[in-house]
Enzyme design. Structure first.
Site, PDB file in Angstrom:
ATOM      1  N   LYS A  49      35.203  24.084  38.761  1.00 36.75           N
ATOM      2  CA  LYS A  49      36.289  23.127  38.960  1.00 36.75           C
ATOM      3  C   LYS A  49      36.962  22.715  37.642  1.00 36.75           C
ATOM      4  O   LYS A  49      36.299  22.570  36.632  1.00 36.75           O
ATOM      5  CB  LYS A  49      35.671  21.900  39.646  1.00 36.75           C
ATOM      6  N   ILE A  95      44.312  17.515  45.535  1.00 37.98           N
ATOM      7  CA  ILE A  95      43.106  16.821  45.057  1.00 37.98           C
ATOM      8  C   ILE A  95      43.447  16.042  43.782  1.00 37.98           C
ATOM      9  O   ILE A  95      42.998  14.918  43.594  1.00 37.98           O
ATOM     10  CB  ILE A  95      41.972  17.832  44.763  1.00 37.98           C
ATOM     11  N   CYS A  98      49.200  21.753  35.731  1.00 38.86           N
ATOM     12  CA  CYS A  98      49.098  20.306  35.896  1.00 38.86           C
ATOM     13  C   CYS A  98      50.218  19.609  35.110  1.00 38.86           C
ATOM     14  O   CYS A  98      50.771  20.156  34.173  1.00 38.86           O
ATOM     15  CB  CYS A  98      47.731  19.806  35.459  1.00 38.86           C
ATOM     16  N   THR A 139      48.242  27.846  43.283  1.00 42.46           N
ATOM     17  CA  THR A 139      48.828  27.588  44.600  1.00 42.46           C
ATOM     18  C   THR A 139      50.350  27.460  44.548  1.00 42.46           C
ATOM     19  O   THR A 139      50.932  27.184  43.510  1.00 42.46           O
ATOM     20  CB  THR A 139      48.262  26.283  45.185  1.00 42.46           C
TER      21      THR A 139
END
Lengths: 255, 318
Positions: free
Chosen positions: B51, B77, B135, B198
């Site tokens: 992760k 998430i 991110c 994604t």
């Protein structure tokens, strides 16, 4: 306690009311391991749509026959497919998952509504016939078909309905304060809609009675990997699937 | 000494990272690997990619974080993780009990922070770092590192300057020209590329008339994205020399083979881990069956076969 992927053979299923079904499956590796409060993750079909497994609380086990029971409401794509599954069909089921209820109560009171009454049924079975009392709430008498499932395990049943068609009119909160004050219960176990769990947890806190809640959150893996089912704890995030689904009420910070 | 599984027929070497099978796990879909040990033998997975890990702990996003979509799912998430110190102190020692390469996915809020995390991971037991450049770039006010070639290159350069490990850069598909992104990170020194992350998506609850996800948008994964991912791997494989770890909706060995034919030297299974928690191990068996069926000895022999012309290092003829 090892988790497994079971190829579970469907023993049969039946309607409990117009939209709720009970299904028994043969999967000794899960039936022998599961404790009250745990859940399983069911693949309802082998296609990629719907893609994800569906989590269901274990509603009871029969270790001698190697079977366990799930109760579900036919509500979406997954449960519509599940509702058409027949005896002899095979379902891939991952489990048992999560942590169960604390079983140390001397005089337990179970409080539930809707499908929350499914895992509590296994809890009542775990405590043994006649030990736990149950307070159940529903919108109408039709939603309290659960009494038939509970009557042998919990001779003392308290009922409420929103419309007064069965038991006391109102929510479970119409009866709970008096039960806490006079019933001599040392632990309350609640599973149901969030407003019910929140109200019951707060009432228990006020009355100084221990309380466990069983939470439900949208989840994918059920194993603590995807972090979809995060819940606000005290100073940290909790994983409903792995840290729960059963928590002591005071562990949950989301309310 | 690298262990040998399946007579070495599935062994791959990704820029020095030696794996017994080409099957790795997509970051964020396999926890820290330890969540899956009841279902599979971690040592039979090519590599475990853990992760996304940041310098400091992160609580991730509030509200609903995942929802199923047709043949896929959206998640937001928000990179929840316990932080690099916790990982090094508590998780890595557990993971090191298994003889399996460990890739740590890392992210930061600035190029320097990426470098700092990479530096912390210069320890035994970490075999590679994977740079997550999807991110939000806090430093530059909301631009995403993964969509600007110069910003991506800066992050890669920082990590390369600080890391003693093999460096993988994970590309986002949410760009106009993925080839320019791939070339930029290659030039900046990345040892390998993993792709795809994604695809951005949104789902609306039509009864509540609101987006389902707390974050409104989420990342789409699962078989729904596979053709997009295969196309992007196919494009990038023709443009760069560094090896590619291909991923995006792999549910079975046949899907993995598709990525390798498109030019990926290894693959990752992601969302499939949620449905089939043993898949990172079992997919290898299907790969062997494919090799037998096509009378091919090693999995490395099929890499890039579907490309217009094989890369220089690849066989041009079947």
């Amino acid at each position: 306690m090892p988790k497994t992927i079971a190829e579970a053979k469907v023993v049969g299923q039946r309607l409990l009311n117009s939209s709720t079904k009970l299904i028994d499956v043969y999967a000794p590796e899960i039936a022998n391991q599961a404790v009250p409060g745990q859940f399983v993750n069911v693949q309802v079909c082998k296609n990629t749509a719907p893609l994800l497994r569906r989590p269901f609380g274990v509603a009871g086990v029969n270790k001698e026959q190697g079977t366990f029971t799930m109760i579900y409401r036919i509500i979406g794509e997954g449960t519509h497919i599940l509702a058409d599954v027949c005896a002899g069909d095979v379902l891939s089921i991952v489990g048992p998952l999560g942590h169960g209820f604390d079983m140390s109560a001397g005089k337990p009171l179970l409080v539930g509504g809707g499908l929350g009454l499914a895992p509590l049924l296994f809890l009542a079975e775990g405590f043994g016939e006649g030990k736990a009392d149950i307070l159940m709430g529903g919108r109408t008498a039709d939603e309290l078909f659960w009494t038939k499932l509970y009557e042998e395990l919990c001779p003392e049943m308290f009922l409420t309905t929103d419309d007064g068609s069965a038991g006391t009119k109102g929510t479970v909160m119409a009866l709970l304060p008096q039960l806490l004050a006079e019933g001599g219960y040392d632990c309350v176990y609640v599973c149901g809609p969030v407003p019910m769990m929140r109200a019951v947890a707060n009432a228990c806190l006020e009355a100084g009675v221990k309380c466990q809640v069983s939470l439900e959150k949208y989840m994918a893996c059920g194993l603590g990997a995807c972090l979809s089912c995060a819940c606000e704890g005290i100073g940290k995030r909790l994983k409903v699937c792995k840290d729960g689904p059963v928590f002591w009420a005071e562990e949950v910070g989301e309310w | 000494m690298v262990k040998s599984l399946y007579e070495g027929r599935l062994a791959v070497d990704i820029a020095g990272l030696k794996m017994a099978t080409p099957v790795t796990t997509g970051s964020g879909t396999f926890g820290f690997g330890l969540e899956f040990t009841d279902f599979l033998d971690l040592e039979k997975v090519g590599a475990v990619c853990v992760k996304g890990t940041s310098l400091l702990p992160s609580a991730g996003n509030k509200g609903q974080r995942a929802v199923e979509t047709p043949s896929g799912m959206l998640n937001c998430i928000g990179l929840e993780n316990p932080g690099s110190d916790y990982f090094l102190e508590h998780t890595l020692p557990e993971l090191r009990k298994y003889d399996v390469p460990v890739i740590v996915n890392i992210y930061g809020h600035s190029p320097e922070e990426y470098g700092e995390v990479a530096k912390k991971l210069n320890v035994d037991g970490v075999d590679a770092v994977e740079i997550n450049i999807s991110c939000p770039n806090v430093k530059e006010g909301g631009i995403v590192f993964g969509t600007c070639p110069d910003a991506a290159a800066e992050v890669v350069a920082q990590v390369k300057a600080n890391s003693e490990k093999m460096v993988i850069t994970k590309l986002s598909p949410n760009v106009t020209d993925i080839v320019s992104m791939a070339k930029a990170v290659e030039e900046a020194g990345t040892d390998a590329i993993s792709m795809i992350n994604t695809l951005l998506g949104t789902k609306i609850d039509i009864e509540r008339q609101r987006p389902v996800l707390g974050n409104i948008t989420g990342g789409l994964s699962g078989p729904a994205v596979r053709p997009v991912a295969v196309r992007l791997v196919y494009q990038v494989a023709q443009a760069v020399k560094v090896p590619i770890i291909g991923m995006g909706g792999i549910m079975c060995a046949e899907d993995a083979i598709e990525f390798m034919l498109a030019g990926a030297s290894a693959v990752a299974v992601g969302t499939a881990n949620f449905v089939h928690p043993d898949i990172a191990e079992t997919i290898a068996h299907g790969m062997l069956a494919y090799l037998d069926r096509h009378k091919v000895q090693n999995i490395t022999d099929i890499v890039g076969l579907a490309l217009p012309e094989g890369k220089a290092s690849m066989p041009l003829f079947r």
